[in-house]
Design a protein around this motif. Structure first.
Motif, PDB file in Angstrom:
ATOM      1  N   VAL A 448      -7.891  -1.093  -6.954  1.00  0.00           N
ATOM      2  CA  VAL A 448      -7.327  -0.117  -7.890  1.00  0.00           C
ATOM      3  C   VAL A 448      -6.845   1.085  -7.091  1.00  0.00           C
ATOM      4  O   VAL A 448      -7.584   1.625  -6.251  1.00  0.00           O
ATOM      5  N   ASN A 449      -5.607   1.500  -7.340  1.00  0.00           N
ATOM      6  CA  ASN A 449      -5.076   2.670  -6.645  1.00  0.00           C
ATOM      7  C   ASN A 449      -5.542   3.925  -7.389  1.00  0.00           C
ATOM      8  O   ASN A 449      -4.793   4.545  -8.147  1.00  0.00           O
ATOM      9  N   PHE A 450      -6.810   4.277  -7.179  1.00  0.00           N
ATOM     10  CA  PHE A 450      -7.475   5.321  -7.957  1.00  0.00           C
ATOM     11  C   PHE A 450      -6.777   6.662  -7.810  1.00  0.00           C
ATOM     12  O   PHE A 450      -6.494   7.344  -8.796  1.00  0.00           O
ATOM     13  N   ASP A 451      -6.494   7.051  -6.585  1.00  0.00           N
ATOM     14  CA  ASP A 451      -5.897   8.374  -6.354  1.00  0.00           C
ATOM     15  C   ASP A 451      -4.507   8.491  -6.964  1.00  0.00           C
ATOM     16  O   ASP A 451      -4.142   9.546  -7.509  1.00  0.00           O
ATOM     17  N   GLU A 452      -3.734   7.425  -6.890  1.00  0.00           N
ATOM     18  CA  GLU A 452      -2.393   7.450  -7.469  1.00  0.00           C
ATOM     19  C   GLU A 452      -2.465   7.562  -8.988  1.00  0.00           C
ATOM     20  O   GLU A 452      -1.706   8.313  -9.620  1.00  0.00           O
ATOM     21  N   LEU A 453      -3.396   6.804  -9.588  1.00  0.00           N
ATOM     22  CA  LEU A 453      -3.571   6.885 -11.038  1.00  0.00           C
ATOM     23  C   LEU A 453      -4.004   8.285 -11.448  1.00  0.00           C
ATOM     24  O   LEU A 453      -3.541   8.838 -12.449  1.00  0.00           O
ATOM     25  N   LYS A 454      -4.924   8.854 -10.673  1.00  0.00           N
ATOM     26  CA  LYS A 454      -5.450  10.186 -10.964  1.00  0.00           C
ATOM     27  C   LYS A 454      -4.343  11.233 -10.927  1.00  0.00           C
ATOM     28  O   LYS A 454      -4.343  12.203 -11.712  1.00  0.00           O
ATOM     29  N   ALA A 455      -3.376  11.044 -10.057  1.00  0.00           N
ATOM     30  CA  ALA A 455      -2.311  12.037  -9.886  1.00  0.00           C
ATOM     31  C   ALA A 455      -1.220  11.922 -10.939  1.00  0.00           C
ATOM     32  O   ALA A 455      -0.370  12.809 -11.039  1.00  0.00           O
ATOM     33  N   SER A 456      -1.238  10.856 -11.724  1.00  0.00           N
ATOM     34  CA  SER A 456      -0.125  10.627 -12.657  1.00  0.00           C
ATOM     35  C   SER A 456      -0.589  10.542 -14.115  1.00  0.00           C
ATOM     36  O   SER A 456       0.003   9.823 -14.918  1.00  0.00           O
ATOM     37  N   LEU A 457      -1.640  11.284 -14.443  1.00  0.00           N
ATOM     38  CA  LEU A 457      -2.200  11.195 -15.792  1.00  0.00           C
ATOM     39  C   LEU A 457      -1.341  11.953 -16.801  1.00  0.00           C
ATOM     40  O   LEU A 457      -0.992  13.115 -16.588  1.00  0.00           O
ATOM     41  N   GLU A 458      -1.003  11.283 -17.906  1.00  0.00           N
ATOM     42  CA  GLU A 458      -0.291  11.893 -19.019  1.00  0.00           C
ATOM     43  C   GLU A 458      -0.988  11.485 -20.311  1.00  0.00           C
ATOM     44  O   GLU A 458      -1.466  10.358 -20.436  1.00  0.00           O
ATOM     45  N   THR A 459      -0.996  12.363 -21.276  1.00  0.00           N
ATOM     46  CA  THR A 459      -1.693  12.071 -22.536  1.00  0.00           C
ATOM     47  C   THR A 459      -1.086  10.868 -23.241  1.00  0.00           C
ATOM     48  O   THR A 459       0.119  10.600 -23.131  1.00  0.00           O
ATOM     49  N   VAL A 460      -1.943  10.130 -23.949  1.00  0.00           N
ATOM     50  CA  VAL A 460      -1.478   9.004 -24.748  1.00  0.00           C
ATOM     51  C   VAL A 460      -1.459   9.379 -26.237  1.00  0.00           C
ATOM     52  O   VAL A 460      -1.205   8.536 -27.089  1.00  0.00           O
ATOM     53  N   ILE A 461      -1.743  10.634 -26.530  1.00  0.00           N
ATOM     54  CA  ILE A 461      -1.699  11.095 -27.919  1.00  0.00           C
ATOM     55  C   ILE A 461      -0.237  11.307 -28.310  1.00  0.00           C
ATOM     56  O   ILE A 461       0.500  12.019 -27.617  1.00  0.00           O
ATOM     57  N   PRO A 462       0.226  10.699 -29.407  1.00  0.00           N
ATOM     58  CA  PRO A 462       1.629  10.883 -29.835  1.00  0.00           C
ATOM     59  C   PRO A 462       1.949  12.361 -30.040  1.00  0.00           C
ATOM     60  O   PRO A 462       1.084  13.150 -30.428  1.00  0.00           O
ATOM     61  N   ALA A 463       3.183  12.709 -29.811  1.00  0.00           N
ATOM     62  CA  ALA A 463       3.597  14.114 -29.887  1.00  0.00           C
ATOM     63  C   ALA A 463       3.274  14.733 -31.244  1.00  0.00           C
ATOM     64  O   ALA A 463       2.836  15.884 -31.328  1.00  0.00           O
ATOM     65  N   GLU A 464       3.435  13.948 -32.317  1.00  0.00           N
ATOM     66  CA  GLU A 464       3.204  14.510 -33.661  1.00  0.00           C
ATOM     67  C   GLU A 464       1.720  14.757 -33.938  1.00  0.00           C
ATOM     68  O   GLU A 464       1.374  15.432 -34.912  1.00  0.00           O
ATOM     69  N   LEU A 465       0.836  14.219 -33.096  1.00  0.00           N
ATOM     70  CA  LEU A 465      -0.605  14.426 -33.275  1.00  0.00           C
ATOM     71  C   LEU A 465      -1.198  15.344 -32.209  1.00  0.00           C
ATOM     72  O   LEU A 465      -2.410  15.510 -32.139  1.00  0.00           O
ATOM     73  N   GLN A 466      -0.339  15.935 -31.399  1.00  0.00           N
ATOM     74  CA  GLN A 466      -0.833  16.889 -30.400  1.00  0.00           C
ATOM     75  C   GLN A 466      -0.896  18.286 -31.009  1.00  0.00           C
ATOM     76  O   GLN A 466       0.056  18.750 -31.632  1.00  0.00           O
ATOM     77  N   ARG A 467      -2.005  18.937 -30.830  1.00  0.00           N
ATOM     78  CA  ARG A 467      -2.220  20.252 -31.431  1.00  0.00           C
ATOM     79  C   ARG A 467      -1.193  21.261 -30.911  1.00  0.00           C
ATOM     80  O   ARG A 467      -0.976  21.389 -29.705  1.00  0.00           O
ATOM     81  N   GLN A 468      -0.608  22.000 -31.849  1.00  0.00           N
ATOM     82  CA  GLN A 468       0.317  23.075 -31.510  1.00  0.00           C
ATOM     83  C   GLN A 468      -0.235  24.445 -31.903  1.00  0.00           C
ATOM     84  O   GLN A 468       0.141  25.460 -31.317  1.00  0.00           O
ATOM     85  N   SER A 469      -1.118  24.474 -32.876  1.00  0.00           N
ATOM     86  CA  SER A 469      -1.609  25.749 -33.400  1.00  0.00           C
ATOM     87  C   SER A 469      -2.696  26.343 -32.508  1.00  0.00           C
ATOM     88  O   SER A 469      -3.448  25.634 -31.837  1.00  0.00           O
ATOM     89  N   GLU A 470      -2.776  27.674 -32.527  1.00  0.00           N
ATOM     90  CA  GLU A 470      -3.811  28.375 -31.766  1.00  0.00           C
ATOM     91  C   GLU A 470      -5.165  28.211 -32.442  1.00  0.00           C
ATOM     92  O   GLU A 470      -5.269  27.881 -33.625  1.00  0.00           O
TER      93      GLU A 470
END
Length: 969
Positions: A448-470
Motif C-alpha cells: 500500500v502506498n501509504f504516504d501517497e494516499l495520505k498526501a491526497s486525501l479529499e472528503t467523500v461527503i457530497p458538496a450539498e451535505l458539507q456544512r457551510q454555516s458557522e
C-alpha cells in the motif's frame, strides 16, 4: 504499651458522621435510651427483618481498591472500532480533574434553587447552545439519559403533536441503531403505536403515519441526503426525527437546515468516557413552537431582583411534579454532569479545535478505505464520516481472528465488517489495521502506498451535505483554549454553586448523602472507563463479576429474587418496573388489567411513569394523619378488581412515616389480582431493618444515587435498578445487541445493556466497604439524625406527620402554611436559607407550603445544629414580621438572598442592617457562601424565553421591564 496488630479501620466510621459522644447527646435530646429503642419506636415490629443482612464482611478502603483492581483487570481493554453510538475519547485533563473528579461539581443537587446554582446553569446553557449550533435547531434541552431514550421521547412527542388523531404508525429507518429500535419497541407498546421498520428510500409514507426517524450518519456509516425524504414526510403531515452524531455535524449540513423537526443523539464523544455504556448525556433539539411539548430540563435566561442577568430552569410547569400524569417533561431524566463535561469539551476546543478533530477522524477513515481498497477489499459506503464498511466474504473469519490478535474489536455483520474511527485513532493505528488486512491476503503494508494516499486525501461527503454555516461563534467558545484560561473558567463557575462541599443539603426524598472519594476513584480507571458496551463477552469478565456481586447484594438487601441493573434513572426504574408488571399480566392473558392505584401523596414521577406504561391512574386518598386511607384503597381495589394492574406505594411514605398498615395494603392489592410496586426513593430508611419483599411488594426500583451513594451530579447521573419477586424475573428487560434475555423479557429500557455501568462501581464500593452491619447502622443513624432535627425544630415549626409513637422516619415535613397569614411564603424561607449558607430542603412537596427535611446519616451533629440554628433564626425573623418589628414587605426574607454586590453597595435603604442581611448568625461570618445573583424572576424568564448563550453586551433591560417575581408551588 500493648500493641494491636489486628486493627483495621472501618469505612462505616467515615461514612456515618455522629461519633459515640454526639450519639449519646442526640439520643438524650430525642428522649430515647438507645439507638435500638429509637428504631423500635419508629419501625413497626411486624415488618422488621428477622435476620441480619447476609453480606460479605466489610472491606477497608485500601483493601477494597486493591481487590477491585484485580477484578477490573479481568476486563480486556481492546482498541474499539465497534462504533454503534459509542466511541473512545480523549478526556481533556483539565475537565477530568476539575469536573468529573471534583466534588464541587458532582455533589450538587438539581438546580431548583437557581440563585446558588448559577455556575452549573451557565455550563448547561453552554451545552444547549452547542447543541443548537451544531444541529441547526431552535431550542434544545439540557440533556436526557441516552440516545435511545431520547429517540423514544421524540417519538412520543411526535405522537402527542399529531394532527390526525387516528394516526398511530411510526416509520423507523432500518439503519437506526438496533438498541434504539429496541427502546422504540418498548415505548410504543403501551400506546398501541405500530412501528414500520424499513428503508427510507423505498417506504410508502401514508396518512396513518404521524412520525418518522432516521439516523445521520446511518448505523453502517453511510451519509444519506434526507432532504427529499423530509419534504415527502412534511407533505403528509409527518414530523421527522433525526438521530445525529454530534461530532459529524461539525462537517455535515445540520439537520435543521434540510427539514428535521427534532434532532436527538448522544454527546458522549465530546469528552465523556464510554464507561461500558454510561453515564452519557443525550441531547434533544427541536423547533421553538414545540417548546412546551419538549421533554427534559430547559435552562433559560432571566433577570434577578436587581435586573441583572441570571439563569434558571425554564418552563417548569411542564414537569412531572406539577402536571403528574399529564407531564411532558420528567426532570429526573437528565445527565447534568455529563452534559456539563460535553459542553466544556466544546468550550475547551472551540469551533476551530472541533473542526480539526472532526477532519482528522474523517481523513483517517478515508485513508483506511483507500488503503484497504488497494488491497482488493470492497468498500460499501459511498459517502461517510467516520465509519467504513467492507464486504469480506470468506475472509471474515480470518479478519476477525487477526483483529483479536491485534487487540482490536471491529463491528461484524455476517460477511461484512464496519470500522468506526474516533479521536483516539492515530495513523499508526491505521497502519496496524492495514497490516492484518494485508496479512490475510498474503500481502504486507508495503503493498500500500501509504504516504501517497495520505498526501491526497479529499472528503467523500457530497458538496450539498458539507456544512457551510458557522457554529460556536459565541465568545464563551472562543476564549478558553489554554489550560490556564480553562481552569479559571471552570473554577469561576464552580464558585457560584453550593454543593455538599459547603454544607448539608437536607432534601427530603432526595437523600443527599456522602459520595466518598474511595467510591469515586475507580470510575475513571481505564479498565472500567474505556470499555465499549458491546465488547465481546470474553473481554468483559471484570464487569460481569461486579454486576453479579451487586445483583446478589441488592437482592439480599431488598429480599427479591433478582435485579435488573439496566434502568439508568429512578424514573426509568419506575417505568421498567411497571412494564414488567404489564408483561406479567399480558402473559397470563390479563390484557384488561391497566388500572394503577396511586396514593395522593405519591411522587410526581409515579403517575407520569404509570401513564407512560399505558395505565389509567386512580388516586387513593390519604387520611388526616397522612397515611393511606385503607378503607378507600380497599373500596377502589374491589371496584376495579377485574382491571387492577398495580398499586404504586412509597415506603416509608413520602410523608416520612412507616405506615403500620403496609402489609394489609399489599394483601388487599394481591387479593384483587394486582401487583405491588414500591417506589424505592425512601430506601435509606429500610436497609437492614426491613425490605420491600418483607412488606409484600412485588417489584421496586432503587435510587442508587440516593441510598447507595452515586452522586446526584447537579441533576444526573443516577441509576434506578429494579428488583423483582421470583414470578416477575422472566420479564426483566432484555437487549437487542447483548443477549441478557430472561426468557420473556420486555425490550430494552436503556440504550446500554447495563445502563450507566461505570457508576454502578460506586454502589458496589459502598456496599462492599460498609458490609451488612455498616449498612444497617447507616439506616439507624439516618433515622436518629432526622428525629434529632425534628425534636429541635418542632417547637418552632409544626411537624405535619409522625408515626404512632411520635417518631418520623428518615425525613419529616415542616408546616409553613400559617406564615402566609402575614405575607411569608415557603419560598421566602428557602431563599433566606441561602443567606445562612444552606440549600433549602424540598419545597412544597408533597404538601404545598411545607418543607421536607432529610439529613442522612453522613451529617455530624454540629452540622445538624448549624441547620437547626438557621431554621430557628429564620422562624424568629418570621415572628418579627408577625409582630411588626420587621416590615411586611421590606424584610430579610422577602429580599433574600442578599448578594455581595447588594451588601457592599453604596446605598442601603432597607429598615434592617446589612449585618442582619448577610451575617445573621455568628457562624456565617466564619465561612460565608455568597449567592451570585439576587432572587430570580421566574415569570420574566418564561415570558421572554432565551435558551442559548446571549451576547451580554446585547442583554440590557429597560427599568420598566424588571418585574417582581411571582412564586408559587
Amino acid at each position: 504499651m500493648k500493641l494491636n496488630i489486628d486493627y483495621q479501620e472501618k469505612f462505616q466510621a467515615r461514612h456515618i458522621a455522629p461519633n459515640e459522644t454526639d450519639t449519646a447527646k442526640m439520643l438524650k435530646t430525642v428522649g430515647a435510651a438507645s439507638l435500638d429503642e429509637l428504631i423500635g419506636q419508629t419501625v413497626p415490629q411486624k415488618i422488621r427483618l428477622k435476620n441480619p443482612l447476609n453480606l460479605p464482611a466489610a472491606k477497608s478502603e485500601f483493601d477494597y481498591l486493591n481487590t477491585l483492581k484485580q477484578t477490573a483487570s479481568k476486563n480486556k481493554v481492546f482498541k474499539s472500532y465497534i462504533g454503534q453510538g459509542y466511541y473512545d475519547v480523549i478526556v481533556p485533563g483539565v475537565i477530568q480533574r476539575n469536573i468529573l473528579e471534583n466534588p464541587g461539581w458532582y455533589t450538587q443537587y438539581t438546580p431548583y434553587q437557581a440563585e446558588i446554582a448559577q455556575g452549573r446553569l451557565q455550563a448547561l446553557l453552554n451545552f444547549q447552545t452547542m447543541v443548537l449550533d451544531l444541529t441547526g435547531m431552535e431550542i434544545a434541552n439540557a440533556s436526557l439519559l441516552d440516545e435511545g431514550t431520547a429517540a423514544a421521547e421524540a417519538m412520543f412527542m411526535q405522537y402527542s403533536l399529531r394532527k390526525n388523531t387516528k394516526a398511530n404508525t411510526f416509520f423507523v429507518s432500518e439503519e437506526v441503531f438496533p438498541q434504539t429500535i429496541d427502546i422504540l419497541k418498548t415505548r410504543s407498546q403501551p400506546y398501541g403505536i405500530e412501528l414500520v421498520i424499513g428503508d427510507h428510500r423505498t417506504v410508502e409514507l401514508t396518512d396513518e403515519m404521524f412520525g418518522a426517524i432516521v439516523q445521520y450518519p446511518a448505523k453502517d456509516g453511510q451519509v444519506y441526503n434526507y432532504a427529499d425524504f423530509a419534504a415527502a414526510a412534511h407533505a403528509k403531515n409527518i414530523k421527522l426525527t433525526v438521530v445525529a452524531d454530534l461530532m459529524s455535524l461539525v462537517l455535515l449540513t445540520p439537520p435543521g437546515e434540510w427539514g428535521a423537526d427534532i434532532v436527538v443523539g448522544t454527546s458522549q464523544r465530546f469528552g465523556v468516557p464510554m464507561g461500558f455504556g454510561g453515564p452519557h448525556a443525550a441531547f434533544f433539539a427541536t423547533k421553538e413552537e414545540y417548546k412546551r411539548s419538549m421533554p427534559g430540563r430547559i435552562i433559560g435566561v432571566t433577570i434577578d431582583s436587581a435586573g441583572n442577568y441570571a439563569l434558571r430552569m425554564a418552563l417548569q410547569t411542564r414537569e412531572q411534579h406539577i402536571r403528574r400524569d399529564k407531564a411532558t417533561s420528567n426532570i429526573c431524566t437528565a445527565q447534568a454532569l455529563l452534559a456539563i463535561m460535553a459542553g466544556m469539551y466544546g468550550v475547551y476546543h472551540g469551533p476551530q479545535g472541533l473542526t480539526l478533530i472532526a477532519q482528522r477522524i474523517h481523513g483517517l477513515a478515508i485513508l483506511l478505505a483507500k488503503a484497504l481498497g488497494e488491497l482488493g477489499y470492497e468498500q460499501l459506503n459511498s459517502s461517510y464520516f467516520d465509519t467504513v464498511k467492507f464486504e469480506l466474504g470468506v475472509l471474515a473469519g480470518p479478519i476477525h481472528s487477526e483483529a483479536l490478535n491485534n487487540e482490536m474489536n471491529l463491528h461484524y455483520n455476517g460477511s461484512t465488517a464496519s470500522i468506526t474511527l474516533d479521536e483516539t485513532t492515530s495513523p499508526e493505528d491505521i497502519k496496524t489495521i492495514i497490516r492484518f488486512f494485508a496479512k490475510v491476503k498474503g500481502k504486507t503494508l508495503n503493498d500500500v502506498n501509504f504516504d501517497e494516499l495520505k498526501a491526497s486525501l479529499e472528503t467523500v461527503i457530497p458538496a450539498e451535505l458539507q456544512r457551510q454555516s458557522e457554529f460556536l461563534s459565541h465568545k464563551i467558545f472562543n476564549s478558553h483554549h489554554s489550560e490556564h484560561e480553562m481552569l479559571r473558567y471552570i473554577k469561576s463557575l464552580e464558585a457560584k454553586d453550593l454543593s455538599l462541599c459547603h454544607s448539608m443539603i437536607a432534601l427530603g426524598s432526595c437523600t443527599m448523602k456522602l459520595n466518598a472519594t474511595t467510591e469515586m476513584i475507580p470510575v475513571t480507571w481505564p479498565e472500567l472507563g474505556k470499555m465499549h458496551p458491546f465488547a465481546p463477552a470474553d473481554q468483559t469478565g471484570g464487569y460481569m463479576q461486579i454486576f453479579d456481586e451487586l445483583n446478589k447484594w441488592l437482592s439480599e438487601i431488598t429480599g427479591f429474587a433478582a435485579m435488573s441493573l439496566q434502568p439508568n434513572a429512578g424514573a426509568q426504574g419506575e417505568y421498567a418496573g411497571l412494564m414488567v408488571i404489564r408483561a406479567y399480566h399480558l402473559d397470563r392473558g390479563d390484557d384488561h388489567r391497566n388500572i394503577a392505584l396511586i396514593p395522593s401523596s405519591a411522587h410526581g414521577t409515579n403517575p407520569a411513569s404509570a401513564a407512560m406504561a399505558g395505565m389509567k391512574i386512580v388516586v387513593v386518598k390519604c387520611d388526616e394523619n397522612g397515611n393511606i386511607d385503607v378503607a378507600d384503597l380497599k373500596a377502589k381495589a374491589e371496584q376495579y378488581k377485574n382491571e387492577l394492574s398495580c398499586l404504586m406505594v412509597t415506603y416509608p411514605s413520602t410523608h416520612g412515616v412507616f405506615e403500620e398498615s403496609i402489609i394489609e395494603v399489599c394483601e388487599i392489592i394481591h387479593a384483587n389480582g394486582g401487583q405491588v410496586y414500591m417506589d424505592g426513593a425512601n430506601m435509606n430508611a429500610q436497609v437492614g431493618l426491613t425490605s420491600p419483599a418483607t412488606i409484600g411488594a412485588d417489584v421496586c426500583h432503587l435510587n442508587l444515587h440516593k441510598t447507595f451513594c452515586i452522586p446526584h451530579g447537579g441533576g444526573g447521573p443516577g441509576m434506578g435498578p429494579i428488583g423483582v419477586a421470583k414470578h416477575l424475573v422472566p420479564y426483566l428487560p432484555g437487549h437487542a445487541v447483548v443477549n441478557i434475555d430472561q426468557g420473556k423479557s420486555i425490550p430494552a429500557v436503556s440504550a446500554a445493556p447495563w445502563g450507566s455501568a461505570s457508576i454502578l462501581i460506586i454502589s458496589h464500593a459502598y456496599i462492599a466497604m460498609m458490609g451488612g452491619e455498616g449498612l444497617t447502622n447507616a439506616t439507624k443513624y439516618a433515622i436518629l439524625n432526622a428525629n434529632y432535627i425534628k425534636t429541635r425544630l418542632e417547637q418552632h415549626y409544626p411537624v405535619l406527620y409522625t408515626g404512632t409513637q411520635g417518631r418520623c422516619a428518615h425525613e419529616m415535613i415542616l408546616d409553613c402554611r400559617a406564615f402566609k397569614n402575614f405575607g411569608i411564603e415557603v419560598t421566602d424561607i428557602a431563599k433566606r436559607l441561602m443567606d445562612y449558607g444552606f440549600h433549602a430542603p424540598t419545597v412544597s412537596f408533597p404538601v404545598a407550603g411545607t418543607v421536607m427535611v432529610e439529613p442522612t446519616e453522613s451529617e455530624p451533629k454540629h452540622e445538624l445544629d448549624r441547620f437547626c440554628d438557621a431554621m430557628i433564626a429564620i422562624r424568629n425573623e418570621i415572628e418579627e414580621v408577625e409582630n411588626g418589628t420587621l416590615d411586611k414587605t421590606d424584610n430579610p426574607l422577602k429580599n433574600a438572598p442578599h448578594t455581595a454586590a447588594v451588601i457592599t453597595g453604596n446605598e442601603w435603604s432597607h429598615p434592617y442592617s446589612r449585618q442582619k442581611a448577610a451575617f445573621p448568625l455568628p457562624y456565617v461570618a466564619d465561612y460565608k457562601f455568597w449567592p451570585s445573583v439576587g432572587r430570580v424572576n421566574d415569570t420574566y424568564g418564561d415570558r421572554t424565553l432565551i435558551c442559548s448563550c446571549p451576547p451580554l453586551t446585547e442583554y440590557e433591560f429597560e427599568e420598566s421591564e424588571v418585574t417582581t417575581p411571582e412564586y408559587g408551588t
